[in-house]
Design a protein around this motif. Sequence first.
Motif, PDB file in Angstrom:
ATOM      1  N   MET A 168       0.836  -1.194   0.000  1.00 20.66           N
ATOM      2  CA  MET A 168       0.000   0.000   0.000  1.00 20.66           C
ATOM      3  C   MET A 168       0.876   1.252   0.000  1.00 20.66           C
ATOM      4  SD  MET A 168      -2.822  -1.287   2.802  1.00 20.66           S
ATOM      5  CE  MET A 168      -3.800   0.222   2.685  1.00 20.66           C
ATOM      6  N   PRO A 169       0.339   2.401  -0.493  1.00 20.23           N
ATOM      7  CA  PRO A 169       1.138   3.634  -0.535  1.00 20.23           C
ATOM      8  C   PRO A 169       1.634   4.094   0.824  1.00 20.23           C
ATOM      9  CG  PRO A 169      -0.796   3.834  -1.953  1.00 20.23           C
ATOM     10  CD  PRO A 169      -0.962   2.559  -1.180  1.00 20.23           C
ATOM     11  N   ALA A 170       0.992   3.650   1.918  1.00 22.58           N
ATOM     12  CA  ALA A 170       1.437   4.055   3.257  1.00 22.58           C
ATOM     13  C   ALA A 170       2.706   3.351   3.695  1.00 22.58           C
ATOM     14  CB  ALA A 170       0.331   3.790   4.276  1.00 22.58           C
ATOM     15  N   THR A 171       3.217   2.425   2.879  1.00 18.71           N
ATOM     16  CA  THR A 171       4.487   1.755   3.173  1.00 18.71           C
ATOM     17  C   THR A 171       5.597   2.789   3.327  1.00 18.71           C
ATOM     18  OG1 THR A 171       3.851  -0.278   2.038  1.00 18.71           O
ATOM     19  CG2 THR A 171       6.218   0.185   2.201  1.00 18.71           C
ATOM     20  N   GLU A 172       6.551   2.503   4.215  1.00 20.33           N
ATOM     21  CA  GLU A 172       7.687   3.406   4.416  1.00 20.33           C
ATOM     22  C   GLU A 172       8.983   2.701   4.054  1.00 20.33           C
ATOM     23  OE1 GLU A 172       9.728   6.281   7.832  1.00 20.33           O
ATOM     24  OE2 GLU A 172       7.969   5.074   8.313  1.00 20.33           O
ATOM     25  N   ILE A 173       9.800   3.369   3.229  1.00 22.00           N
ATOM     26  CA  ILE A 173      11.117   2.853   2.839  1.00 22.00           C
ATOM     27  C   ILE A 173      12.168   3.858   3.272  1.00 22.00           C
ATOM     28  CG2 ILE A 173      12.592   2.134   0.921  1.00 22.00           C
ATOM     29  CD1 ILE A 173      10.080   1.433  -0.647  1.00 22.00           C
ATOM     30  N   VAL A 174      13.217   3.367   3.931  1.00 19.90           N
ATOM     31  CA  VAL A 174      14.309   4.217   4.399  1.00 19.90           C
ATOM     32  C   VAL A 174      15.627   3.624   3.913  1.00 19.90           C
ATOM     33  CG1 VAL A 174      15.526   5.147   6.398  1.00 19.90           C
ATOM     34  CG2 VAL A 174      13.031   4.969   6.438  1.00 19.90           C
ATOM     35  N   ALA A 175      16.522   4.473   3.419  1.00 23.03           N
ATOM     36  CA  ALA A 175      17.853   4.030   3.005  1.00 23.03           C
ATOM     37  C   ALA A 175      18.899   4.867   3.723  1.00 23.03           C
ATOM     38  CB  ALA A 175      18.025   4.150   1.496  1.00 23.03           C
ATOM     39  N   SER A 176      19.945   4.219   4.216  1.00 24.25           N
ATOM     40  CA  SER A 176      21.024   4.922   4.892  1.00 24.25           C
ATOM     41  C   SER A 176      22.289   4.090   4.790  1.00 24.25           C
ATOM     42  CB  SER A 176      20.672   5.177   6.362  1.00 24.25           C
ATOM     43  OG  SER A 176      21.682   5.928   7.007  1.00 24.25           O
ATOM     44  N   ILE A 177      23.427   4.778   4.927  1.00 21.31           N
ATOM     45  CA  ILE A 177      24.709   4.096   4.885  1.00 21.31           C
ATOM     46  C   ILE A 177      24.784   3.076   6.016  1.00 21.31           C
ATOM     47  CG2 ILE A 177      25.934   5.692   6.409  1.00 21.31           C
ATOM     48  CD1 ILE A 177      27.339   4.437   3.105  1.00 21.31           C
ATOM     49  N   GLN A 178      25.407   1.940   5.760  1.00 19.69           N
ATOM     50  CA  GLN A 178      25.566   0.930   6.809  1.00 19.69           C
ATOM     51  C   GLN A 178      26.364   1.514   7.964  1.00 19.69           C
ATOM     52  OE1 GLN A 178      27.248  -2.884   5.617  1.00 19.69           O
ATOM     53  NE2 GLN A 178      28.329  -3.056   7.556  1.00 19.69           N
ATOM     54  N   PRO A 179      25.847   1.436   9.188  1.00 23.66           N
ATOM     55  CA  PRO A 179      26.606   1.953  10.341  1.00 23.66           C
ATOM     56  C   PRO A 179      27.935   1.222  10.470  1.00 23.66           C
ATOM     57  CG  PRO A 179      24.327   1.495  10.940  1.00 23.66           C
ATOM     58  CD  PRO A 179      24.535   0.887   9.588  1.00 23.66           C
ATOM     59  N   GLU A 180      28.978   1.971  10.729  1.00 25.36           N
ATOM     60  CA  GLU A 180      30.308   1.382  10.862  1.00 25.36           C
ATOM     61  C   GLU A 180      30.602   1.094  12.324  1.00 25.36           C
ATOM     62  OE1 GLU A 180      33.108   3.968   9.062  1.00 25.36           O
ATOM     63  OE2 GLU A 180      32.302   3.734   7.030  1.00 25.36           O
ATOM     64  N   THR A 181      31.095  -0.109  12.579  1.00 27.01           N
ATOM     65  CA  THR A 181      31.520  -0.484  13.932  1.00 27.01           C
ATOM     66  C   THR A 181      32.934  -1.057  13.848  1.00 27.01           C
ATOM     67  OG1 THR A 181      30.475  -2.661  13.682  1.00 27.01           O
ATOM     68  CG2 THR A 181      29.175  -0.932  14.732  1.00 27.01           C
ATOM     69  N   PRO A 190       6.366  -2.572   5.860  1.00 23.68           N
ATOM     70  CA  PRO A 190       5.328  -2.910   4.877  1.00 23.68           C
ATOM     71  C   PRO A 190       3.925  -2.598   5.391  1.00 23.68           C
ATOM     72  CG  PRO A 190       6.156  -4.893   5.942  1.00 23.68           C
ATOM     73  CD  PRO A 190       6.983  -3.754   6.472  1.00 23.68           C
ATOM     74  N   ARG A 191       3.118  -2.059   4.498  1.00 25.13           N
ATOM     75  CA  ARG A 191       1.695  -1.861   4.767  1.00 25.13           C
ATOM     76  C   ARG A 191       0.941  -2.620   3.681  1.00 25.13           C
ATOM     77  NH1 ARG A 191       3.884  -0.081   8.658  1.00 25.13           N
ATOM     78  NH2 ARG A 191       3.759   2.038   9.531  1.00 25.13           N
ATOM     79  N   ALA A 192       0.147  -3.611   4.108  1.00 27.59           N
ATOM     80  CA  ALA A 192      -0.539  -4.462   3.134  1.00 27.59           C
ATOM     81  C   ALA A 192      -1.874  -4.914   3.706  1.00 27.59           C
ATOM     82  CB  ALA A 192       0.322  -5.669   2.770  1.00 27.59           C
ATOM     83  N   ASN A 193      -2.763  -5.322   2.819  1.00 26.87           N
ATOM     84  CA  ASN A 193      -4.075  -5.814   3.233  1.00 26.87           C
ATOM     85  C   ASN A 193      -4.038  -7.287   3.610  1.00 26.87           C
ATOM     86  OD1 ASN A 193      -5.433  -3.346   2.776  1.00 26.87           O
ATOM     87  ND2 ASN A 193      -5.503  -3.771   0.567  1.00 26.87           N
TER      88      ASN A 193
END
Length: 608
Positions: free
Chosen positions: A314-327, A384-387
């Motif tokens: 569904m359009p309410a799905t949220e996607i986030v991208a970020s650099i892999q945290p370094e440890t 994910p937002r899905a029915n």
Amino acid sequence: MKGLWQWSAMLSLALLAQCSSAQGGPGGFGGGGFGGGGFGGGGFGGQEGGRGTNVQTNNQNITNTIQTYLTGDFSHSILTPGEFTEWKLELKPGQVVIAEATSDSFDPALEIVDANSKVLAFNDDRYPGDQRPLLLWRCLSAGTYLLHTRCFRDKAGGPVDMRYRVFDSTDLPNDGTVDRVVTDTSEHLYRAQLKRGQVVQFVSNPVEGQPTVLVTPRAIIGPLGLPDPGLLAAFRNVLPNALIAPLDGDYYFLGGRDTALKATVRVGLRFVDPIELKWDGHSSQSDGQSGVTSLYSVKLKRGDLVQVTTPTLMPATEIVASIQPETPDLDPKKPEANPFYPKLLNPDSGEEAPIVALTGRARDGRVHVFQAMKDATVWIGVVPRANTSDRFPIVVKSVATELATGVESPGLLKIGDHAYWSFEAKVGDVMRFSAKVKGFSGQLVLRDPSLNDTWNRVADVDSDSLTTTRVISVPGRYLLEVAADGDGGSGPYTLKREVFQAKDFGKGRPAVGDLSDGQVQVWRFTAKPNDPILVHWTSSDWTYSISCRTQDGTESRLALLDYGKAGRYGILSVTKSTDYVLVLVPGASKAKYKIELLDLPGFKDGGD
């Protein structure tokens, strides 16, 4: 300049003062603009400023977070050198002591000792550069213990303030959950024993047959008593109450609840292992489970512009991208390698972000677009937002289309979409971009290699076209972004990119042209030190736009005085050899012009 005053009455002393170049660099064309106004709203702009947060701000953020779990009033004492204050603690196994002290008179220290005066825990600096001690210690055996406040090395004395709290704690299993009966709203610590690099999420689930009471962590505390440095901050909406361990050790989730209703709470850890996506430079695909937050990992190259989509959700799905945290190998005893040190937490630097997000599709969380600004491993989180509870595909693909030169490139824009076209450019390139749209109000955005917005225009009312001419000042790969104004239209469009080659002229070889065919004309000449140039420009019309740049793309200006039918005159003098580019963009009227570069009468090298 001997003989200058015998030259001509047309150039006054004011003109000479206005047109002389500044010392210390290439001679500018100085003074006000020339020709028929500005050029395309300016050239490609400078870089964005630094994106870091300063150390002072980070210090305050850490202090504010500590105050969420180390609350209460301070106890005030006055120490003489060599003495200490003492608090008696009756502790049970698993209880955790957190204490802090502060003094304006000396460097304080905190320690916990057992009945035999053996020091079990000690701290004098909460982190390098902050001499307020912060101590965290977990009791292993029931008994009486003493908490001391003293001067570090016992060399000084004076007023000192100290406060502490004792928490009960529960161990979280590495596999599964644990039930705990709660009878009040007291805060409680939940301990996670982690290895460096592990990603975990605190979970709290209802217990069947019990009132629904969930535990929400109010803070995450690291092994040293300092707050979690927030390496997963970018994913706080995707993975709430989660952390990545920068060091081996014990991490504590501070839990509480808002009701005193007696109930059993069920808590645990969810270990999150990113799913690796195999990237071939073009596309990759995997799948996820609806209702379960997923985390993916993909290795990208500098300049990769990718689109992440989950088309069945569904359009309410949220996607986030970020650099892999370094440890990397970190050491809390070394300032340069302490993961909780404020300077390492958020470096205050001018370096560009490792990835930059762009608009994918307006009002649609299923589409996310970003560009890698360096070779890096990127983590992608999906809420994910899905029915249904079915599995869903996640697709990662290259989204930029190559924009060819000299031909019309067709495209089809859908409602809410942003289309991206890319091309390589060199410093000094002169390019014209034009677009024709059908069925929507077009918008074009030109972005430089750092994705700075260098030109952004919406088509005029009742217009189906957009045009601009630009001079490249930063080399690299550029993006031309196509959208509908307000993201509400759709339809076909065409783009065209033209590159204009400069023609050379100089002394004895004037630039002569006719701006009657609507074509941009570009001229190039070289100015040398100790060889001032008298510029004589004649034209049948002056409504066209003129831009002057040095060969590296830096904007310059020429001050010319208008002498009517005799044309316009100016003097150019430089301190080092400099190439200049003149760009002439036709205006509303036709024009014939001639630009002559002449010797300055009476000038001799080295003369006055």
